[in-house]
Scaffold this motif. Structure first.
Motif, short mmCIF file in Angstrom:
data_model
loop_
_atom_site.label_atom_id
_atom_site.label_comp_id
_atom_site.label_asym_id
_atom_site.label_seq_id
_atom_site.Cartn_x
_atom_site.Cartn_y
_atom_site.Cartn_z
N LEU A 1 34.41 47.83 9.09
CA LEU A 1 34.40 47.11 9.94
C LEU A 1 32.92 46.78 9.78
CD1 LEU A 1 36.25 45.12 11.37
CD2 LEU A 1 35.64 46.52 13.71
N SER A 2 31.84 47.56 10.64
CA SER A 2 31.44 46.80 10.75
C SER A 2 30.30 46.02 10.07
CB SER A 2 30.18 47.80 11.12
OG SER A 2 29.79 49.03 9.82
N ASN A 3 31.04 46.06 8.10
CA ASN A 3 30.82 44.99 7.29
C ASN A 3 31.16 43.73 7.37
OD1 ASN A 3 28.82 46.94 6.21
ND2 ASN A 3 30.39 47.78 5.48
N HIS A 4 31.96 43.21 7.94
CA HIS A 4 32.91 42.34 8.35
C HIS A 4 33.36 41.87 10.17
CE1 HIS A 4 34.07 43.35 4.34
NE2 HIS A 4 34.35 44.00 4.83
N LYS B 1 36.03 40.13 11.30
CA LYS B 1 37.12 40.49 11.97
C LYS B 1 37.05 41.37 12.97
CE LYS B 1 38.76 38.74 7.60
NZ LYS B 1 39.04 37.92 7.55
N ILE B 2 36.49 42.06 14.05
CA ILE B 2 36.10 42.60 15.27
C ILE B 2 37.28 41.64 16.11
CG2 ILE B 2 34.78 43.28 17.21
CD1 ILE B 2 32.76 43.52 15.02
N LYS B 3 37.44 40.60 16.12
CA LYS B 3 38.70 39.80 17.20
C LYS B 3 39.84 39.86 17.07
CE LYS B 3 38.98 36.43 20.15
NZ LYS B 3 39.83 34.26 20.01
N GLU B 4 40.13 40.28 15.38
CA GLU B 4 41.08 40.04 14.83
C GLU B 4 41.90 41.83 14.96
OE1 GLU B 4 43.74 39.12 10.72
OE2 GLU B 4 41.78 38.93 11.13
N VAL B 5 40.97 42.89 14.65
CA VAL B 5 41.55 44.30 14.87
C VAL B 5 41.09 44.05 15.94
CG1 VAL B 5 40.24 46.38 14.52
CG2 VAL B 5 39.93 44.74 12.58
N SER B 6 40.57 43.54 17.13
CA SER B 6 40.96 43.97 18.44
C SER B 6 41.77 43.71 19.18
CB SER B 6 39.59 43.41 19.21
OG SER B 6 38.07 43.98 19.08
N GLU B 7 42.84 42.31 18.16
CA GLU B 7 43.85 41.59 19.43
C GLU B 7 44.86 42.80 18.85
OE1 GLU B 7 44.05 37.98 17.63
OE2 GLU B 7 42.67 37.29 18.98
N MET B 8 44.91 43.14 17.11
CA MET B 8 46.03 44.08 16.95
C MET B 8 46.26 45.72 17.83
SD MET B 8 45.94 43.84 13.16
CE MET B 8 44.16 43.85 12.40
N ILE B 9 44.55 46.63 17.41
CA ILE B 9 44.90 47.12 18.90
C ILE B 9 45.43 46.84 19.89
CG2 ILE B 9 43.34 49.39 18.81
CD1 ILE B 9 43.89 49.04 16.03
N ASN C 1 30.64 48.16 18.59
CA ASN C 1 30.06 48.64 18.76
C ASN C 1 30.33 49.66 17.20
OD1 ASN C 1 28.03 48.63 20.88
ND2 ASN C 1 29.95 48.60 22.09
N THR C 2 31.00 49.74 16.61
CA THR C 2 31.88 50.71 15.82
C THR C 2 30.51 51.17 14.52
OG1 THR C 2 32.78 49.39 14.02
CG2 THR C 2 33.72 50.44 15.89
N ILE D 1 34.21 54.87 13.96
CA ILE D 1 33.70 54.09 12.50
C ILE D 1 34.97 52.98 13.02
CG2 ILE D 1 34.03 54.11 9.58
CD1 ILE D 1 32.23 56.97 10.66
N THR D 2 34.93 51.82 12.33
CA THR D 2 36.29 51.88 12.14
C THR D 2 36.44 50.64 10.56
OG1 THR D 2 36.79 51.63 14.05
CG2 THR D 2 38.12 49.73 13.19
N LEU D 3 37.70 50.80 9.62
CA LEU D 3 37.44 50.95 8.04
C LEU D 3 38.80 49.39 8.76
CD1 LEU D 3 38.17 53.92 6.83
CD2 LEU D 3 36.35 52.82 6.81
N VAL D 4 38.89 48.28 7.86
CA VAL D 4 39.86 47.53 7.65
C VAL D 4 40.02 47.60 6.07
CG1 VAL D 4 39.09 46.18 9.95
CG2 VAL D 4 37.66 46.43 7.72
N ALA D 5 41.05 46.72 5.71
CA ALA D 5 42.01 46.70 4.65
C ALA D 5 41.87 45.46 4.61
CB ALA D 5 43.62 47.97 4.39
N ILE D 6 41.02 44.91 3.76
CA ILE D 6 40.90 43.47 3.07
C ILE D 6 41.48 42.92 2.16
CG2 ILE D 6 39.80 41.38 3.36
CD1 ILE D 6 37.82 43.08 5.39
#
Length: 195
Positions: free
Chosen positions: A47-50, A53-61, A84-85, A92-97
């Motif tokens: 996620l740190s490379n994207h 996408k932080i707000k979108e991931v935050s909304e999901m979680i 801060n991941t 660490i947080t990962l995302v599937a894109i």
């Protein structure tokens, strides 16, 4: 004469059956191809490379793991956490894109269960958007999580679940114990080897 007609009808039926079987096989293989193409084109990254996408991931979680559990955490706290991941230290947080769309996410925490602080690290907050479920997104996120944990030098990965034990058990995770804390009556703790 009738024998010849019967043989011709039999050959016709055999040929017809072979054609139907071939069509079904082609259709089935096409479905497999489409599924594989989707999985292959999906990318799992940090996620740190994207940062977009932080707000979108935050909304999901927030919707799945904060609101549903009556946590007192605010949405802004979740955004701050995901802002801060990292890619080489916890959290660490990962995302599937796929094609710029975030399909799901997973995190790795040093600890996700205070009463079991001897277990490290933990897979946490695995989530796939409903419209992308059944496509292998979660499995790909978990596989990448195991790779990251292995690269960090750990031999095992742990997780806790209150309601998805069968999901993990069916994917080779080993049930270690069932515990409870001040919030949940039953928490299953699992581990998997990072090989």
């Amino acid at each position: 004469m009738k024998i010849i007609e019967l043989r011709m009808q039999l050959f016709f039926l055999i040929e017809l059956t072979e054609q139907v079987t071939l069509r079904r096989s082609i259709r089935y293989n096409k479905e497999i191809y489409i599924t594989l193409k989707r999985v292959i084109s999906m990318n799992v990254d940090f996620l740190s490379n994207h940062p977009n996408k932080i707000k979108e991931v935050s909304e999901m979680i927030f919707k799945e793991f904060v609101v549903k559990t009556d946590s007192c955490m605010e949405f802004e706290d979740v955004v701050k956490h995901f802002s801060n991941t990292k890619d080489n230290a916890f959290p660490i947080t990962l995302v599937a894109i796929e094609n710029g769309e975030c399909l799901g996410t997973v995190s790795i925490f040093e600890n996700d269960l205070k009463i079991k602080d001897m277990y490290k690290p933990w897979l946490a907050s695995l989530y796939t958007k409903p419209e992308y479920r059944g496509r292998g997104v979660g499995q790909k996120l978990v596989a990448k999580t195991i790779d990251v944990v292995k690269e960090l030098g750990f031999k095992e990965l742990y997780l806790r679940t209150e309601d998805a034990s069968d999901y993990y058990r069916n994917r080779g995770w080993i049930h270690l114990e069932t515990v409870s804390d001040d919030k949940y009556e039953k928490i299953d703790v699992f581990k998997v080897k990072c090989i």
